[in-house]
Structures are given as C-alpha cells and as structure tokens.
Enzyme design. Structure first.
Site, PDB file in Angstrom:
ATOM      1  N   LYS A   1      -1.792   2.942   3.056  1.00  0.00           N
ATOM      2  CA  LYS A   1      -0.596   3.673   2.619  1.00  0.00           C
ATOM      3  C   LYS A   1      -0.695   5.079   3.173  1.00  0.00           C
ATOM      4  O   LYS A   1      -1.789   5.593   3.407  1.00  0.00           O
ATOM      5  CB  LYS A   1      -0.541   3.726   1.082  1.00  0.00           C
ATOM      6  CG  LYS A   1       0.849   3.962   0.528  1.00  0.00           C
ATOM      7  CD  LYS A   1       1.651   2.686   0.432  1.00  0.00           C
ATOM      8  CE  LYS A   1       3.096   2.982   0.048  1.00  0.00           C
ATOM      9  NZ  LYS A   1       3.830   1.746  -0.266  1.00  0.00           N
TER      10      LYS A   1
ATOM     11  N   ASP B   1       8.839   3.508   2.613  1.00  0.00           N
ATOM     12  CA  ASP B   1       8.604   3.523   1.163  1.00  0.00           C
ATOM     13  C   ASP B   1       9.573   4.594   0.637  1.00  0.00           C
ATOM     14  O   ASP B   1      10.580   4.894   1.313  1.00  0.00           O
ATOM     15  CB  ASP B   1       7.137   3.857   0.843  1.00  0.00           C
ATOM     16  CG  ASP B   1       6.792   3.642  -0.628  1.00  0.00           C
ATOM     17  OD1 ASP B   1       6.646   2.489  -1.043  1.00  0.00           O
ATOM     18  OD2 ASP B   1       6.691   4.635  -1.387  1.00  0.00           O
TER      19      ASP B   1
END
Ligand code: NDP
Length: 445
Positions: free
Chosen positions: A124, A164
C-alpha cells in the site's frame, strides 16, 4: 505463538501506529489456533516475519501550486509481503495519511490478495496530499512529482499500485503517464487505468459490485434475498457509487450516502436517475454530497454525522476506517439490521465487530467483502500480460466466481460449532494459510 506477546512487542517497537496495531490484533486473535497446529511455523518465527513489512520507502514530494508556491508532502510505499506474487495494493491521497495507516492497509492487503485466488502479494502507498480543492494542473504536477520517486521502486513484476481514497482514474492516468515518461517503458505498472491504455472493463465497478455479490452469498446462507431490502451506504466515492448501482440493479433500496462532512437520507430511495446525478456530482463536478438536497428537496442532509442511526435492513460502509464505532453498531442492531458487509477497509472498530458477532448478524470484514477491486486489478494485470482485453461479461463473470470462492472459504474456515459463520476468522485463516505455506516453501529471509 502467544498472540498477546507478539502484539505487545510490535507496539513497543512501532509505537504511535494504532491502526496497524488494530489490524494485527484482529488477525492474530483469530489465527492463533490454526497457527499453533503447525509448530514448524514458530520454529522460523513466521508470525513476526508476516507482521513486519518487507520494506518501506518514505520520501518527500515537492511540487509547485498554481500560485507558484513550492509545496511539500510526504510519500510512502509499504511493500508488505510478496510470498505469493508481486506486491500489489492501492495508493491513497488524503490529508490523514501516515505510515501507521499505510502499514495497516498493506498488512490487510496481504491477506485479502491471498483470498482472491490470484497471485498477488500485499502493499500500500500514498501521500498526505489531498486532491480536494486542487486544480487539475496541481493534481497533475503532484502526481508527476510523486511518481518521480516512486517509479524506481515499482514495476509490472515487482510492485503494481492502483487507486484508493483520493486516487481515481484521473490520478492513475497522471501517474501512469509520468512512469512511462521517466522509464521509457509502456508497462502494466498500475491498475485502474483508462480503457484506452490498458485498463480493464469492470475495474471501476469491481469493489462495489464485488461487495454486493459477497453480500448476496451471505444472505443466501439464511435464505434471504436482497430484493426489497433497504440499505445504508456511507461514502460517495468510487466504492460507494458502484455499490449503490449494484444494489439498485438487484432490487434493493438505497437510503443514504455520505462524505466526510455529513450524509444525505432519501426516504424515497436513491433511484437510477438520482444515482446518475451523484455520479456526475462526484466524478465530473467534484462537488459535495450535501448538494443532493438542493436537487432533491424531499431528502435531508445531516451535517457532521454518519448514517448508522437511520433504520434499514443492511449496512454497507464504503468510506474509511473506523467509521462504525460501538455506539453506531448498537444502533444498527437495535434498528434490526440483518447484514453488514464492508466495502471500506476496517470501517468497524473492534468493539463494533463484537456487537455484530454477539448479535449473530451477518458480518463480513473488508478483506473478504471488498476483495473484488483488487481481484479485477489482478485480471487487468493478466490482460496486460496477454496484450488482450476481455469483454465486460467475461470480467464480471470472473469477479462473481472469485467472490463466491472467497465466501466459500470463509464458510469453510469460519463456521463455528453452533453454525454461526465467523467471517473474520474464516477470512483471516484462509488468507493466512496460503501465505504461510508459500513462505515456508521459500526459506528464511
Ligand atoms: P474515494 O476517494 O473514491 O471515496 C472516498 C469516500 O469516503 C468519499 O466520499 C470521502 O469523502 C469519504 N471519506 C474519506 N475519508 C473519510 C473520513 N475520514 N470520514 C468520512 N468520510 C470519508 O475512495 P474509494 O471509494 O476508492 O475508497 C473507499 C474505501 O474503500 C476506502 O476504505 C478504501 O481503502 C476502500 N477500498 C477501495 C478500493 C477501490 O478499488 N477503490 C478497493 C478496496 C477497498 P470526502 O470526499 O469528504 O473525502
């Protein structure tokens, strides 16, 4: 493994990262029994190697705003684990981004990606830059500056980022363009790309659609249909929009949507025409959800609150982490909610999860229910490798099958003696086992 001791140790070594501690605690508390049935895991300290990311890149991003001022933000990439495939996970641009939040997301991503059945490791990244209120030119300059540093750490067989919060098609496009320019390579290095340059059909829809497919599987275990049920959705971004679309297609009634300022409640339901208005408001106008009530005055806007105190059959949190606390969970249960399925990552606090599980309602964690997004990202990588594009029907069918398989695995590993399906345990054990076995096979690093 003594999960309490492992957690205490991580808290001591990595203080001030509460979301990371929260995510690790949830996984450790549910996999402990399965882990302890394999003494060979502990001999090679597998658990610590699985909790601590492989590596973390942290860098300054310097860019110029429209007034000619030089701005700085922080950039990060957490490469958590690549035992089962190249690192894979989204990029978040939001002012709240810090290392602890990205470590929690990368940790979760590792188990989620394992559940998808596709060969993807977990990662991430992101920045404390917020695209909100910035011009297109500012967002482009920021994305180019961010990628100038990130480009050296990613690659189609190494680490493949996606979107995201705060990173949609526009940001992915700017980052892809920058990567191409800096490396002189046209590669499938990001997913969520535009259809004209290697993107996959159904990728924008995938997280929301996948969550609703998963919800339907859960409902089926109790012989219930989505048709006719009322639904609370939080968020008004990518995940929330396509969640609402699929709920509508399957005959449900969407009552709420929200953003970080408040929520709207439409007693008549957000129908197709109203949802089209929201798509335009958020994707084109880049407006705020409160503008909905100017257009549809029979709806109400509640400033500064979350939608969980409204009465409905189903809740689909699709905004951000820890958006349902214990009080909100109790209100949902008291109002007769039958299912909570998480589109967002870790939207329920540990106390809220306890409330759902004690009430024995259907409850699925994000790492299972929202895995459709990264699954179609994985399918985008397959299409890029093949230099082919699959039809909408083909991608949607594969997404559907993947969500059914994830559900079946949750049932397999999470069914308790009284028949209640503990989806948290099921998802964690199923996700963990595959990664653990791959790590065991590959030796100690
Ligand atoms: P978007 O940026 O498209 O939308 C996020 C939405 O949530 C916006 O409406 C935003 O409101 C709201 N929001 C963000 N932060 C907060 C906050 N602190 N409090 C209240 N509302 C907030 O993001 P996505 O839809 O892509 O992501 C939503 C969630 O889904 C995240 O948890 C993400 O990690 C998760 N997810 C996303 C996937 C994807 O494919 N995109 C895949 C799997 C999970 P505002 O405009 O006011 O910021």
């Amino acid at each position: 493994m003594d999960s309490k001791k492992v957690l205490e140790d991580l808290k001591r070594r990595f203080p001030n990262e509460p979301e990371y501690h929260q995510a690790v605690e949830e996984v450790l508390s549910t996999i402990e029994d399965a882990y302890n049935q394999h003494p060979e895991f502990d001999k090679v300290n597998l658990i610590e190697r699985l909790c601590i990311p492989d590596r973390i890149y942290q860098f300054r991003v310097t860019w110029m705003d429209d007034k000619g001022n030089i701005q700085t933000n922080m950039g990060y990439r957490v490469q958590h684990n690549n035992a089962i495939g190249p690192y894979k996970g989204g990029i978040r641009f939001h002012k709240s981004v810090n290392l602890g939040i990205l470590k929690f997301l990368a940790f979760e991503q590792t188990f989620k990606n394992s559940l998808t059945t596709l060969p993807m490791g977990g990662a991430k990244g992101g920045s404390d830059f917020s695209p909100r209120g910035k011009s297109n030119a500012e967002v482009m300059r920021f994305c180019q500056a961010f990628m100038l540093e990130l480009a050296r750490h990613i690659g189609p067989d190494l680490d493949v980022p996606a979107g995201d919060i705060g990173v949609g098609g526009r940001e992915v496009g700017f980052m892809f363009g920058a990567y191409k320019k800096y490396t002189h390579q046209f590669q499938g290095v990001l997913t969520g790309k535009g259809l004209e340059y290697g993107g996959s059909l159904i990728r924008p829809e995938a997280t929301g659609y996948g969550n609703v497919y998963f919800l339907c599987e859960m409902l089926k275990t109790r012989g219930i249909e989505l048709k006719g049920k009322s639904v609370l959705i939080s968020g008004a971004g990518n995940v929330a929009q396509y969640t609402a679309e699929k709920v509508l297609q399957l005959g449900g009634k969407v009552l709420t949507m929200s953003d970080s300022d408040g929520y709207i409640y439409d007693p008549d339901g957000i129908d197709r025409e109203k949802l089209d208005y929201i798509f335009d408001l958020k994707q084109v106008q880049r407006g705020r959800i409160k503008e909905y009530v100017d257009q549809y005055p029979t709806a109400k806007y509640v400033e500064g609150k979350k939608p969980w105190f409204e009465k409905a059959d189903i809740a689909l949190p699709s905004a951000t982490q820890n958006e349902i606390n214990e009080e909100a969970a109790k209100a949902l249960v008291a109002n007769g909610v039958i299912a909570v399925s998480e589109g967002a990552n870790m939207p329920s606090t540990p106390e809220a999860i306890k409330v759902f599980q004690q009430a024995k309602i259907l409850y699925s964690p994000g790492k299972a229910a929202n895995a459709g997004g990264v699954s179609v990202s994985g399918l985008e990588m397959s299409q890029n490798s093949e230099r082919l594009s699959w039809t909408k029907e083909e991608v949607d069918a594969r997404l559907h099958t993947i969500m059914e398989t994830i559900h079946a695995n949750c049932v397999k590993y999470g069914t308790e003696p009284d028949g209640y399906i503990n989806y948290v345990k099921g998802a964690n054990v199923a996700g963990f086992m595959k990664v653990a076995k791959a790590m065991m096979a590959q030796g100690v690093f």
